[in-house]
Design a protein around this motif. Structure first.
Motif, mmCIF file in Angstrom:
data_model
loop_
_atom_site.group_PDB
_atom_site.id
_atom_site.type_symbol
_atom_site.label_atom_id
_atom_site.label_comp_id
_atom_site.label_asym_id
_atom_site.label_seq_id
_atom_site.Cartn_x
_atom_site.Cartn_y
_atom_site.Cartn_z
ATOM 1 N N ALA A 145 0.824 -1.205 0.000
ATOM 2 C CA ALA A 145 0.000 0.000 0.000
ATOM 3 C C ALA A 145 0.863 1.261 0.000
ATOM 4 C CB ALA A 145 -0.929 -0.012 1.216
ATOM 5 N N VAL A 146 1.970 1.220 0.740
ATOM 6 C CA VAL A 146 2.861 2.390 0.767
ATOM 7 C C VAL A 146 3.443 2.632 -0.622
ATOM 8 C CG1 VAL A 146 5.059 3.273 1.645
ATOM 9 C CG2 VAL A 146 3.412 2.241 3.217
ATOM 10 N N TYR A 147 3.949 1.581 -1.253
ATOM 11 C CA TYR A 147 4.506 1.752 -2.593
ATOM 12 C C TYR A 147 3.475 2.330 -3.555
ATOM 13 C CZ TYR A 147 9.021 -0.611 -1.925
ATOM 14 O OH TYR A 147 10.293 -0.936 -1.540
ATOM 15 N N MET A 148 2.261 1.798 -3.515
ATOM 16 C CA MET A 148 1.246 2.254 -4.455
ATOM 17 C C MET A 148 0.744 3.657 -4.136
ATOM 18 S SD MET A 148 0.986 0.125 -6.925
ATOM 19 C CE MET A 148 2.802 0.077 -6.743
ATOM 20 N N ALA A 149 0.795 4.047 -2.871
ATOM 21 C CA ALA A 149 0.375 5.398 -2.508
ATOM 22 C C ALA A 149 1.285 6.451 -3.134
ATOM 23 C CB ALA A 149 0.360 5.558 -0.995
ATOM 24 N N TYR A 150 2.481 6.043 -3.541
ATOM 25 C CA TYR A 150 3.392 6.953 -4.219
ATOM 26 C C TYR A 150 3.343 6.816 -5.735
ATOM 27 C CZ TYR A 150 5.371 8.423 0.195
ATOM 28 O OH TYR A 150 5.534 8.957 1.451
ATOM 29 N N ARG A 151 2.525 5.895 -6.234
ATOM 30 C CA ARG A 151 2.451 5.692 -7.671
ATOM 31 C C ARG A 151 1.098 6.078 -8.257
ATOM 32 N NH1 ARG A 151 7.144 3.044 -9.471
ATOM 33 N NH2 ARG A 151 6.487 4.000 -11.403
ATOM 34 N N MET A 152 0.127 6.373 -7.409
ATOM 35 C CA MET A 152 -1.208 6.724 -7.898
ATOM 36 C C MET A 152 -1.897 7.618 -6.875
ATOM 37 S SD MET A 152 -3.384 3.183 -7.264
ATOM 38 C CE MET A 152 -2.210 2.044 -7.958
ATOM 39 N N PRO A 153 -2.978 8.264 -7.220
ATOM 40 C CA PRO A 153 -3.686 9.099 -6.245
ATOM 41 C C PRO A 153 -4.069 8.294 -5.003
ATOM 42 C CG PRO A 153 -4.510 9.524 -8.457
ATOM 43 C CD PRO A 153 -3.601 8.340 -8.560
ATOM 44 N N TYR A 154 -4.063 8.974 -3.852
ATOM 45 C CA TYR A 154 -4.309 8.291 -2.579
ATOM 46 C C TYR A 154 -5.617 7.502 -2.602
ATOM 47 C CZ TYR A 154 -5.551 7.482 2.263
ATOM 48 O OH TYR A 154 -5.938 6.882 3.432
ATOM 49 N N GLY A 155 -6.683 8.112 -3.104
ATOM 50 C CA GLY A 155 -7.975 7.428 -3.098
ATOM 51 C C GLY A 155 -7.959 6.154 -3.918
ATOM 52 N N GLU A 156 -7.222 6.151 -5.023
ATOM 53 C CA GLU A 156 -7.120 4.952 -5.846
ATOM 54 C C GLU A 156 -6.310 3.872 -5.140
ATOM 55 O OE1 GLU A 156 -8.619 4.253 -8.590
ATOM 56 O OE2 GLU A 156 -9.455 6.192 -9.135
ATOM 57 N N ALA A 157 -5.210 4.276 -4.499
ATOM 58 C CA ALA A 157 -4.393 3.313 -3.759
ATOM 59 C C ALA A 157 -5.183 2.722 -2.599
ATOM 60 C CB ALA A 157 -3.119 3.981 -3.253
ATOM 61 N N ALA A 158 -5.933 3.583 -1.904
ATOM 62 C CA ALA A 158 -6.720 3.108 -0.772
ATOM 63 C C ALA A 158 -7.824 2.160 -1.238
ATOM 64 C CB ALA A 158 -7.330 4.295 -0.028
ATOM 65 N N ARG A 159 -8.486 2.512 -2.327
ATOM 66 C CA ARG A 159 -9.560 1.641 -2.829
ATOM 67 C C ARG A 159 -9.007 0.276 -3.233
ATOM 68 N NH1 ARG A 159 -14.616 3.120 -6.753
ATOM 69 N NH2 ARG A 159 -15.233 0.976 -7.243
ATOM 70 N N MET A 160 -7.893 0.261 -3.929
ATOM 71 C CA MET A 160 -7.324 -1.009 -4.347
ATOM 72 C C MET A 160 -6.916 -1.848 -3.136
ATOM 73 S SD MET A 160 -4.218 -1.882 -7.015
ATOM 74 C CE MET A 160 -2.948 -1.054 -6.063
ATOM 75 N N ALA A 161 -6.280 -1.232 -2.152
ATOM 76 C CA ALA A 161 -5.829 -1.975 -0.981
ATOM 77 C C ALA A 161 -6.997 -2.504 -0.157
ATOM 78 C CB ALA A 161 -4.932 -1.083 -0.116
ATOM 79 N N LEU A 162 -8.077 -1.740 -0.066
ATOM 80 C CA LEU A 162 -9.193 -2.115 0.805
ATOM 81 C C LEU A 162 -10.204 -3.039 0.129
ATOM 82 C CD1 LEU A 162 -9.746 1.346 2.517
ATOM 83 C CD2 LEU A 162 -8.718 -0.701 3.526
ATOM 84 N N MET A 163 -10.316 -2.991 -1.176
ATOM 85 C CA MET A 163 -11.290 -3.828 -1.881
ATOM 86 C C MET A 163 -10.817 -5.263 -2.071
ATOM 87 S SD MET A 163 -14.064 -2.076 -2.506
ATOM 88 C CE MET A 163 -14.903 -2.751 -3.945
ATOM 89 N N GLY A 164 -9.536 -5.514 -1.844
ATOM 90 C CA GLY A 164 -9.032 -6.876 -1.914
ATOM 91 C C GLY A 164 -9.276 -7.518 -3.269
ATOM 92 N N THR A 165 -9.747 -8.762 -3.237
ATOM 93 C CA THR A 165 -9.951 -9.501 -4.483
ATOM 94 C C THR A 165 -11.280 -9.176 -5.159
ATOM 95 O OG1 THR A 165 -10.950 -11.379 -3.328
ATOM 96 C CG2 THR A 165 -8.563 -11.430 -3.646
ATOM 97 N N ALA A 166 -12.085 -8.313 -4.557
ATOM 98 C CA ALA A 166 -13.408 -8.021 -5.120
ATOM 99 C C ALA A 166 -13.334 -7.132 -6.357
ATOM 100 C CB ALA A 166 -14.285 -7.347 -4.068
ATOM 101 N N GLU A 167 -12.174 -6.498 -6.576
ATOM 102 C CA GLU A 167 -12.093 -5.528 -7.653
ATOM 103 C C GLU A 167 -10.677 -5.492 -8.231
ATOM 104 O OE1 GLU A 167 -14.508 -1.673 -7.513
ATOM 105 O OE2 GLU A 167 -12.472 -0.975 -7.088
#
Length: 259
Positions: A145-167
């Protein structure tokens, strides 16, 4: 190198291609491959004929799906001494400051983000998809999540990390949010990444490597502070391995949305 990592280098262009070569395991990283990746990056530090690197995965299904779940990673009983073999698989973790471009085809998920997070930029084809399964299986997404928070907007990184395998994030959406810098037709990512690498490799290497170091330094302090918290968060938040395995075994293989 033994089976698991394939390396080729073009002495004329100065471009090396590193291929994660375990397609039958969706290019998941086992302990042997982790050692090979670390050795590869360290060796490139001393090879002046290699001036730029392309990192990709073999086969059509996946770039990399993170740590191989069959890998036996012994852990000390203390929560203060977690052993994460993926911490040493990236180029920056091995003090390599030559540019690395990732070429993604198929899935890139979970521990793959250690590699994408330490690449300069990502080229992907239209089959690529990105997701982080940790929360679904009772695990903390910390380093990823830390790596991705620096590669994309925070909301997108948070959504990807929190949605797990559902999305899953489609290649098109990844391009729209800046995770991917170039989108190609299916099968075209590697060629496009090599083309970019050849341009970079043709420049004087001192200027290129200094630029890589400067770009990394721009966010390195905050990133390092965030990553320093990861072991404690993982120790506190992860379910016991047996329960993680139960959740993984019982997963639905078609229950995700692509956006």
């Amino acid at each position: 190198m033994s089976e698991g990592l394939r390396i080729s280098a073009d002495k004329d262009t100065g471009v090396a291609v590193v291929t994660l070569d375990r397609p039958g395991r969706l290019n998941a990283v086992d302990l042997a491959m982790a050692d090979e990746l670390a050795a590869c990056w360290r060796a490139f530090r001393y090879d002046d004929s290699v001036r730029a690197v392309v990192l990709t995965g073999a086969g059509e299904r996946a770039f990399c799906t993170g740590l191989d779940r069959d890998a036996d990673v012994p852990q000390p009983t203390s929560p203060y001494m977690l052993d994460d073999p993926l911490l040493r698989i990236g180029p920056k973790a091995n003090d390599l400051w030559k540019p690395v471009i990732a070429a993604v085809r198929g899935m890139a998920c979970g521990g793959a983000f250690y590699l994408l997070g330490e690449s300069e930029f990502v080229v992907a084809d239209e089959t690529a998809s990105f997701f982080d399964p940790h929360t679904t299986y009772g695990m903390v997404s910390a380093y990823e999540a830390v790596y991705m928070a620096y590669r994309m907007p925070y909301g997108e990184a948070a959504r990807m990390a929190l949605m797990g395998t559902a999305e899953r994030i489609s290649a098109r959406r990844a391009y729209e949010i800046g995770l991917v810098s170039e989108l190609t037709p299916p099968g075209g990512a590697l060629e496009a990444a090599v083309r970019c690498a050849a341009v970079v490799a043709a420049c004087p290497p001192q200027g290129v490597q200094g630029t890589v170091r400067a770009l990394w330094a721009a966010k390195e302090a905050a990133r390092a502070q965030a990553l320093a918290q990861a072991p404690a968060l993982i120790a506190l938040g992860n379910l016991p391995p047996k329960r993680q395995a139960e959740l993984f075994t019982g997963r639905r293989r078609d229950g995700f949305r692509v956006r």
